[in-house]
Scaffold this motif. Structure first.
Motif, PDB file in Angstrom:
ATOM      1  N   TYR A 282       0.841  -1.192   0.000  1.00 26.74           N
ATOM      2  CA  TYR A 282       0.000   0.000   0.000  1.00 26.74           C
ATOM      3  C   TYR A 282       0.875   1.241   0.000  1.00 26.74           C
ATOM      4  O   TYR A 282       1.914   1.270   0.667  1.00 26.74           O
ATOM      5  CB  TYR A 282      -0.897   0.035   1.237  1.00 26.74           C
ATOM      6  N   VAL A 283       0.437   2.285  -0.698  1.00 27.69           N
ATOM      7  CA  VAL A 283       1.115   3.568  -0.657  1.00 27.69           C
ATOM      8  C   VAL A 283       1.036   4.122   0.765  1.00 27.69           C
ATOM      9  O   VAL A 283       2.016   4.616   1.306  1.00 27.69           O
ATOM     10  CB  VAL A 283       0.499   4.560  -1.677  1.00 27.69           C
ATOM     11  N   ASP A 284      -0.140   4.016   1.384  1.00 24.58           N
ATOM     12  CA  ASP A 284      -0.336   4.471   2.764  1.00 24.58           C
ATOM     13  C   ASP A 284      -0.728   3.263   3.606  1.00 24.58           C
ATOM     14  O   ASP A 284      -1.905   3.025   3.889  1.00 24.58           O
ATOM     15  CB  ASP A 284      -1.404   5.555   2.820  1.00 24.58           C
ATOM     16  N   ALA A 285       0.269   2.473   4.000  1.00 20.34           N
ATOM     17  CA  ALA A 285       0.005   1.245   4.747  1.00 20.34           C
ATOM     18  C   ALA A 285      -0.663   1.491   6.103  1.00 20.34           C
ATOM     19  O   ALA A 285      -1.585   0.754   6.457  1.00 20.34           O
ATOM     20  CB  ALA A 285       1.292   0.435   4.911  1.00 20.34           C
ATOM     21  N   PRO A 286      -0.268   2.513   6.872  1.00 18.57           N
ATOM     22  CA  PRO A 286      -0.977   2.739   8.138  1.00 18.57           C
ATOM     23  C   PRO A 286      -2.474   3.004   7.937  1.00 18.57           C
ATOM     24  O   PRO A 286      -3.311   2.492   8.683  1.00 18.57           O
ATOM     25  CB  PRO A 286      -0.266   3.952   8.745  1.00 18.57           C
ATOM     26  N   ALA A 287      -2.816   3.787   6.916  1.00 16.40           N
ATOM     27  CA  ALA A 287      -4.231   4.047   6.628  1.00 16.40           C
ATOM     28  C   ALA A 287      -4.930   2.765   6.179  1.00 16.40           C
ATOM     29  O   ALA A 287      -6.083   2.514   6.547  1.00 16.40           O
ATOM     30  CB  ALA A 287      -4.372   5.136   5.570  1.00 16.40           C
ATOM     31  N   ALA A 288      -4.242   1.950   5.389  1.00 19.22           N
ATOM     32  CA  ALA A 288      -4.833   0.683   4.935  1.00 19.22           C
ATOM     33  C   ALA A 288      -5.103  -0.243   6.114  1.00 19.22           C
ATOM     34  O   ALA A 288      -6.154  -0.889   6.176  1.00 19.22           O
ATOM     35  CB  ALA A 288      -3.912   0.002   3.922  1.00 19.22           C
ATOM     36  N   ILE A 289      -4.177  -0.302   7.049  1.00 15.69           N
ATOM     37  CA  ILE A 289      -4.370  -1.144   8.231  1.00 15.69           C
ATOM     38  C   ILE A 289      -5.592  -0.676   9.011  1.00 15.69           C
ATOM     39  O   ILE A 289      -6.449  -1.486   9.382  1.00 15.69           O
ATOM     40  CB  ILE A 289      -3.106  -1.140   9.111  1.00 15.69           C
ATOM     41  N   ARG A 290      -5.702   0.626   9.234  1.00 16.36           N
ATOM     42  CA  ARG A 290      -6.875   1.154   9.957  1.00 16.36           C
ATOM     43  C   ARG A 290      -8.161   0.807   9.218  1.00 16.36           C
ATOM     44  O   ARG A 290      -9.144   0.368   9.815  1.00 16.36           O
ATOM     45  CB  ARG A 290      -6.752   2.662  10.148  1.00 16.36           C
ATOM     46  N   PHE A 291      -8.164   0.999   7.884  1.00 13.58           N
ATOM     47  CA  PHE A 291      -9.358   0.716   7.095  1.00 13.58           C
ATOM     48  C   PHE A 291      -9.733  -0.764   7.154  1.00 13.58           C
ATOM     49  O   PHE A 291     -10.887  -1.117   7.384  1.00 13.58           O
ATOM     50  CB  PHE A 291      -9.146   1.129   5.633  1.00 13.58           C
ATOM     51  N   LEU A 292      -8.765  -1.648   6.939  1.00  7.04           N
ATOM     52  CA  LEU A 292      -9.060  -3.079   6.926  1.00  7.04           C
ATOM     53  C   LEU A 292      -9.586  -3.546   8.276  1.00  7.04           C
ATOM     54  O   LEU A 292     -10.456  -4.421   8.339  1.00  7.04           O
ATOM     55  CB  LEU A 292      -7.817  -3.873   6.519  1.00  7.04           C
ATOM     56  N   CYS A 293      -9.103  -2.958   9.344  1.00  7.74           N
ATOM     57  CA  CYS A 293      -9.605  -3.309  10.681  1.00  7.74           C
ATOM     58  C   CYS A 293     -10.990  -2.713  10.915  1.00  7.74           C
ATOM     59  O   CYS A 293     -11.917  -3.426  11.327  1.00  7.74           O
ATOM     60  CB  CYS A 293      -8.626  -2.840  11.749  1.00  7.74           C
ATOM     61  N   ASP A 294     -11.157  -1.420  10.638  1.00  7.46           N
ATOM     62  CA  ASP A 294     -12.434  -0.754  10.903  1.00  7.46           C
ATOM     63  C   ASP A 294     -13.556  -1.237   9.994  1.00  7.46           C
ATOM     64  O   ASP A 294     -14.662  -1.499  10.455  1.00  7.46           O
ATOM     65  CB  ASP A 294     -12.289   0.760  10.754  1.00  7.46           C
ATOM     66  N   ALA A 295     -13.277  -1.349   8.700  1.00 10.45           N
ATOM     67  CA  ALA A 295     -14.338  -1.669   7.737  1.00 10.45           C
ATOM     68  C   ALA A 295     -14.572  -3.162   7.569  1.00 10.45           C
ATOM     69  O   ALA A 295     -15.719  -3.600   7.459  1.00 10.45           O
ATOM     70  CB  ALA A 295     -14.008  -1.048   6.371  1.00 10.45           C
ATOM     71  N   PHE A 296     -13.504  -3.952   7.544  1.00  8.93           N
ATOM     72  CA  PHE A 296     -13.650  -5.369   7.215  1.00  8.93           C
ATOM     73  C   PHE A 296     -13.501  -6.303   8.404  1.00  8.93           C
ATOM     74  O   PHE A 296     -13.701  -7.497   8.280  1.00  8.93           O
ATOM     75  CB  PHE A 296     -12.651  -5.757   6.124  1.00  8.93           C
ATOM     76  N   GLY A 297     -13.120  -5.777   9.563  1.00  9.83           N
ATOM     77  CA  GLY A 297     -13.078  -6.589  10.764  1.00  9.83           C
ATOM     78  C   GLY A 297     -11.760  -7.285  11.070  1.00  9.83           C
ATOM     79  O   GLY A 297     -11.700  -8.132  11.963  1.00  9.83           O
ATOM     80  N   PHE A 298     -10.707  -6.950  10.345  1.00  6.61           N
ATOM     81  CA  PHE A 298      -9.408  -7.550  10.643  1.00  6.61           C
ATOM     82  C   PHE A 298      -8.878  -7.021  11.974  1.00  6.61           C
ATOM     83  O   PHE A 298      -9.300  -5.965  12.449  1.00  6.61           O
ATOM     84  CB  PHE A 298      -8.390  -7.224   9.538  1.00  6.61           C
ATOM     85  N   GLU A 299      -7.944  -7.748  12.557  1.00 13.72           N
ATOM     86  CA  GLU A 299      -7.237  -7.310  13.756  1.00 13.72           C
ATOM     87  C   GLU A 299      -5.748  -7.384  13.480  1.00 13.72           C
ATOM     88  O   GLU A 299      -5.284  -8.288  12.782  1.00 13.72           O
ATOM     89  CB  GLU A 299      -7.582  -8.208  14.944  1.00 13.72           C
ATOM     90  N   VAL A 300      -5.008  -6.429  14.033  1.00 18.39           N
ATOM     91  CA  VAL A 300      -3.557  -6.423  13.854  1.00 18.39           C
ATOM     92  C   VAL A 300      -2.965  -7.550  14.696  1.00 18.39           C
ATOM     93  O   VAL A 300      -3.146  -7.590  15.911  1.00 18.39           O
ATOM     94  CB  VAL A 300      -2.940  -5.069  14.257  1.00 18.39           C
ATOM     95  N   HIS A 301      -2.275  -8.450  14.027  1.00 15.04           N
ATOM     96  CA  HIS A 301      -1.560  -9.525  14.706  1.00 15.04           C
ATOM     97  C   HIS A 301      -0.168  -9.028  15.084  1.00 15.04           C
ATOM     98  O   HIS A 301       0.304  -9.239  16.196  1.00 15.04           O
ATOM     99  CB  HIS A 301      -1.488 -10.753  13.789  1.00 15.04           C
TER     100      HIS A 301
END
Length: 140
Positions: A12-31
């Motif tokens: 991702y160009v903006d990986a921190p933003a992608a991580i937040r989005f994937l967690c908030d919108a799709f339900g992922f959790e940071v391992h």
């Protein structure tokens, strides 16, 4: 074989933003997430989990090691090169939550044609296609 360790890897160009989005919108959790000590906007490697599934991701950056692969986002390429499928128990509820968190739904929840289950498709902010469905190929 169920539980096979096939893990998609994304840049991702903006990986921190992608991580937040994937967690908030799709339900992922940071391992785990390894940010650059000098620049926390650069993510060297992150692992996100959803149920028993995982994706790995990192920042797209120029450099000798990166040029071998010519990493680019779908937005930069002007097209899609892959789709990531995720099994979820309730497609309609998952879609509503994702949409409320800013996901662009490109294919509304629908019954699958020709095989069981329901599904929908959404884009993340950098154009990756995520397909969510109740069809679990390990349980057919």
């Amino acid at each position: 074989m169920p539980g096979s360790p096939v893990i998609p890897g994304l840049r991702y160009v903006d990986a921190p933003a992608a991580i937040r989005f994937l967690c908030d919108a799709f339900g992922f959790e940071v391992h785990v997430s390894y940010e650059d000590e000098a620049d926390p906007h650069i993510v060297h490697h992150a692992q996100l989990v959803l149920g028993e599934g995982m994706v790995m991701l990192g920042s797209r950056r120029d450099g000798e090691g990166e040029s071998l692969y010519n990493w680019a986002t779908p937005r930069e390429l002007g097209g899609v090169t892959t789709c990531i499928y995720v099994v979820v128990p309730d497609v309609d509820a998952h879609c509503l939550h994702a949409r409320n968190e800013g996901a662009v739904v490109v294919n509304e929840p629908h019954d699958n044609i020709g095989y069981p289950g329901r599904g929908y498709d959404a884009l993340d902010p950098e154009g990756n296609v995520w397909s969510f469905g109740t069809y679990d190929p390990w349980k057919v």
